[in-house]
Design a protein around this motif. Structure first.
Motif, mmCIF file in Angstrom:
data_model
loop_
_atom_site.group_PDB
_atom_site.id
_atom_site.type_symbol
_atom_site.label_atom_id
_atom_site.label_comp_id
_atom_site.label_asym_id
_atom_site.label_seq_id
_atom_site.Cartn_x
_atom_site.Cartn_y
_atom_site.Cartn_z
ATOM 1 N N ALA A 16 0.836 -1.200 0.000
ATOM 2 C CA ALA A 16 0.000 0.000 0.000
ATOM 3 C C ALA A 16 0.873 1.253 0.000
ATOM 4 N N THR A 124 -3.357 0.467 6.011
ATOM 5 C CA THR A 124 -3.300 -0.117 4.669
ATOM 6 C C THR A 124 -4.525 0.289 3.861
ATOM 7 N N THR A 128 -4.633 2.750 0.569
ATOM 8 C CA THR A 128 -5.210 2.230 -0.669
ATOM 9 C C THR A 128 -6.268 3.185 -1.216
ATOM 10 N N LEU A 148 -4.799 -5.558 -2.191
ATOM 11 C CA LEU A 148 -5.005 -4.446 -1.257
ATOM 12 C C LEU A 148 -6.489 -4.125 -1.124
#
Length: 193
Positions: A16, A124, A128, A148
């Motif tokens: 990410a 994360t 993203t 992701l």
């Protein structure tokens, strides 16, 4: 939280960060003042992520989150070279999460004690979604990494149905059979173009 091992969480976080790094690297010098989100410029968006990355080391070291204060409060988080500012903060965050027992710790966020594994999954997901925001604002490729997206959906599906006031609005409706990326973005109040 889904059953991600610490190694999987760290690998997803690193991916990410790399996704967001690619988007920051693609920002043209004349795009920093363009709108990225309502009320936020491209520079504001990147500074927001720099701030989040700067918080990881002290939080993982046991310090409590203090609203309105960045751990190394130097004023302008992006400095003269936004890409270097981002990379420096991201490297420090990744190093902190990579410490032997980092993902077994508890961090003290604004909302209270949170397992570090949940914290890295949240970061994360945030990286993203904001990689998509940044790509959209700068005219770059908005296609996200499928792994992701899948990991971020785990978090997104835990969100309240009315959104999180002050952070993002209620989710948007999507048609049955919408792609995982479209579903993820909709959960964060964004429409995949």
């Amino acid at each position: 939280m889904a059953d991600f091992s610490p190694v999987e969480l760290l690998a997803l976080f690193q991916r990410a960060q790399a996704l967001f790094t690619d988007r920051v690297d693609a920002v043209d010098p004349d795009q920093w003042e363009d709108e990225a989100l309502p009320g936020w410029t491209v520079a504001d968006l990147v500074a927001h992520l720099v701030s989040e990355q700067l918080w990881a080391p002290p939080l993982l070291a046991g310090e409590p989150y203090t609203e309105g204060r960045v751990p190394d409060d130097t004023g302008d988080l992006l400095g003269d070279d936004p890409f270097t500012g981002w990379e420096t903060a991201a490297d420090g965050s990744l190093a902190a999460f990579a410490e032997d027992d980092a993902l077994t710790r508890t961090v003290h966020l604004q909302r209270g004690p949170t397992p570090a594994g949940q914290y890295i999954l949240e970061m994360t997901a945030d990286l993203t979604v904001h990689a998509w925001d940044l790509a959209r604002a700068t005219g770059e490729d908005t296609e996200l990494d499928g792994d992701l997206v899948t990991a971020a959906l785990v978090l997104a599906e835990q969100l309240p149905d009315d959104g999180v006031p002050g952070f993002f609005g209620p989710p948007l409706e999507v048609p049955a059979g919408a792609s995982p990326q479209t579903r993820l973005l909709a959960r964060f109040g964004r429409k995949d173009d």
